[in-house]
Scaffold this motif. Structure first.
Motif, PDB file in Angstrom:
ATOM      1  N   CYS A  16      18.343 -50.634 -27.873  1.00  9.43           N
ATOM      2  CA  CYS A  16      19.667 -49.681 -27.495  1.00  9.43           C
ATOM      3  C   CYS A  16      20.955 -50.522 -27.507  1.00  9.43           C
ATOM      4  CB  CYS A  16      20.083 -48.945 -27.050  1.00  9.43           C
ATOM      5  SG  CYS A  16      18.874 -47.239 -26.833  1.00  9.43           S
ATOM      6  N   ASP A  17      22.138 -50.210 -28.578  1.00 12.24           N
ATOM      7  CA  ASP A  17      23.233 -50.991 -28.362  1.00 12.24           C
ATOM      8  C   ASP A  17      23.531 -50.605 -26.992  1.00 12.24           C
ATOM      9  OD1 ASP A  17      26.106 -50.883 -28.511  1.00 12.24           O
ATOM     10  OD2 ASP A  17      25.615 -52.074 -30.902  1.00 12.24           O
ATOM     11  N   ASP A  45      14.473 -50.517 -18.657  1.00 11.50           N
ATOM     12  CA  ASP A  45      14.742 -49.356 -19.661  1.00 11.50           C
ATOM     13  C   ASP A  45      14.807 -48.234 -18.509  1.00 11.50           C
ATOM     14  OD1 ASP A  45      14.591 -51.010 -21.477  1.00 11.50           O
ATOM     15  OD2 ASP A  45      12.576 -51.230 -21.443  1.00 11.50           O
ATOM     16  N   ARG A  46      13.811 -48.207 -17.009  1.00 11.08           N
ATOM     17  CA  ARG A  46      13.669 -47.289 -16.276  1.00 11.08           C
ATOM     18  C   ARG A  46      15.177 -46.786 -15.892  1.00 11.08           C
ATOM     19  NH1 ARG A  46       8.124 -46.476 -16.748  1.00 11.08           N
ATOM     20  NH2 ARG A  46       6.969 -48.081 -16.930  1.00 11.08           N
ATOM     21  N   ARG A  47      16.396 -47.323 -15.293  1.00 12.82           N
ATOM     22  CA  ARG A  47      17.250 -47.125 -15.544  1.00 12.82           C
ATOM     23  C   ARG A  47      17.807 -46.525 -16.150  1.00 12.82           C
ATOM     24  NH1 ARG A  47      20.300 -52.186 -14.289  1.00 12.82           N
ATOM     25  NH2 ARG A  47      18.611 -52.226 -13.312  1.00 12.82           N
ATOM     26  N   TYR A  48      18.081 -46.896 -17.342  1.00 12.68           N
ATOM     27  CA  TYR A  48      18.840 -46.608 -18.092  1.00 12.68           C
ATOM     28  C   TYR A  48      18.177 -44.919 -18.720  1.00 12.68           C
ATOM     29  CZ  TYR A  48      22.339 -49.239 -17.860  1.00 12.68           C
ATOM     30  OH  TYR A  48      23.878 -49.745 -17.145  1.00 12.68           O
ATOM     31  N   GLY A  95      25.883 -42.001 -29.335  1.00 15.84           N
ATOM     32  CA  GLY A  95      25.122 -42.832 -28.980  1.00 15.84           C
ATOM     33  C   GLY A  95      24.402 -42.053 -27.670  1.00 15.84           C
ATOM     34  N   ILE A  96      24.693 -40.627 -26.640  1.00 17.77           N
ATOM     35  CA  ILE A  96      24.341 -40.059 -25.908  1.00 17.77           C
ATOM     36  C   ILE A  96      22.347 -39.413 -26.686  1.00 17.77           C
ATOM     37  CG2 ILE A  96      23.323 -38.176 -24.621  1.00 17.77           C
ATOM     38  CD1 ILE A  96      26.365 -38.173 -23.739  1.00 17.77           C
TER      39      ILE A  96
END
Length: 293
Positions: A16-17, A45-48, A95-96
């Motif tokens: 992702c940007d 990756d998991r956090r976001y 974005g979301i």
């Protein structure tokens, strides 16, 4: 912001940007919750991915809690159903959306679990929940808590049947704990989540204001606390069959909420307007024990 900026030889987080990652993180930051800090134990990756799941839950919960009319809130929740359906069809509009769609694809999140969360918010949106029967009480807990758990365990890294059992039991344990801690606050909002059958058993009128003053609220609280403890134990047993590293966030949440429940039991329910909380040193100690124990 807390996201990691990729070097030229690194893949971006979730593909992702950074501006999109910042959009989901900002929802977490604006909420003022400690959730973001708790998720720092996860790799990027998991956090976001968890930030994206949280952003979804926060935004649909805001719809349910809005002061607007029930009809308008339900319409906005229907828009969220359509929005989630578009993500599964490959269409993202902001974005979301883009981070959430990346999370769905990366971790194999199930459409029906998002729908269940929206169904739970609709239960609140259609009017205050007041003394639901036992079946409705359990359904509500499943939708607003265990369904979130079913999304979360996949992001954590375990999609096994045992992980779904963790979500089933831990979600209910956490939600019952919240309900027991927030009896007075919910009553001020005209809400009453305690099961009707328990209230009738102890001669408590199924009315929010009456529950707060009821001398037998203590007995209702003790019984529901016992149920929560049963769910905590069942969740721990299921975690033992799961990937240990993946279950670190679940162990942390379970330990924190078990401590909140224990504090509530020590205080009792004679003064439900006094909301229990944990000190920061206590939270740190709990976290350390949960993560290394």
């Amino acid at each position: 912001m807390g996201f990691l900026r990729a070097r030229h030889d690194e893949a971006p987080v979730l593909g992702c940007d950074p501006a999109d990652l910042a959009a989901v993180e900002q929802v977490v930051v604006r909420s003022g919750t400690s959730f973001g800090k708790g998720m720092r134990i996860l790799p990027p990756d998991r956090r976001y991915g968890m930030y994206a799941v949280y952003a979804f839950c926060r935004l649909v919960d805001d719809v349910a809690d809005d002061a607007g009319e029930a009809e308008d809130k339900c319409r906005r929740l229907e828009e969220w159903r359509a929005r989630i359906a578009r993500l599964y069809a490959g269409e993202a509009r902001d974005g979301i959306d883009r981070v959430l769609m990346a999370t769905i694809r990366r971790f194999g999140l199930r459409h029906e679990d998002f729908t269940a969360v929206i169904d739970g918010m609709e239960m609140d949106a259609r009017g205050p929940v007041i003394a639901p029967d036992e079946a409705t009480f359990d359904l509500y807990c499943d939708r607003v808590a265990s369904a979130v758990g079913r999304l979360s365990v996949r992001v954590f890294g375990d999609s096994s049947p045992a992980a779904d059992q963790v979500a089933y039991h831990l979600g209910r344990a956490l939600q019952i704990t919240n309900i027991l801690r927030d009896v007075a606050e919910d009553a001020r909002l005209g809400r009453l989540y305690l099961p009707r059958e328990l209230l009738e058993r102890f001669n408590i009128p199924p009315e929010p204001a009456a529950v707060v003053r009821a001398p037998t609220l203590e007995q209702v609280g003790r019984i529901l606390a016992g149920r929560a403890h049963d769910h905590f134990r069942a969740a721990a047993a299921a975690m033992a069959r799961c990937d240990r590293t993946a279950m670190r966030p679940a162990r942390l949440m379970g330990a924190t909420y078990a401590a909140i429940l224990a504090a509530q039991e020590r205080q009792g329910w004679k003064t439900p307007e006094h909301r229990v909380s944990l000190s920061r040193p206590r939270k740190v100690l709990i976290a350390l024990r949960a993560l290394v124990g």
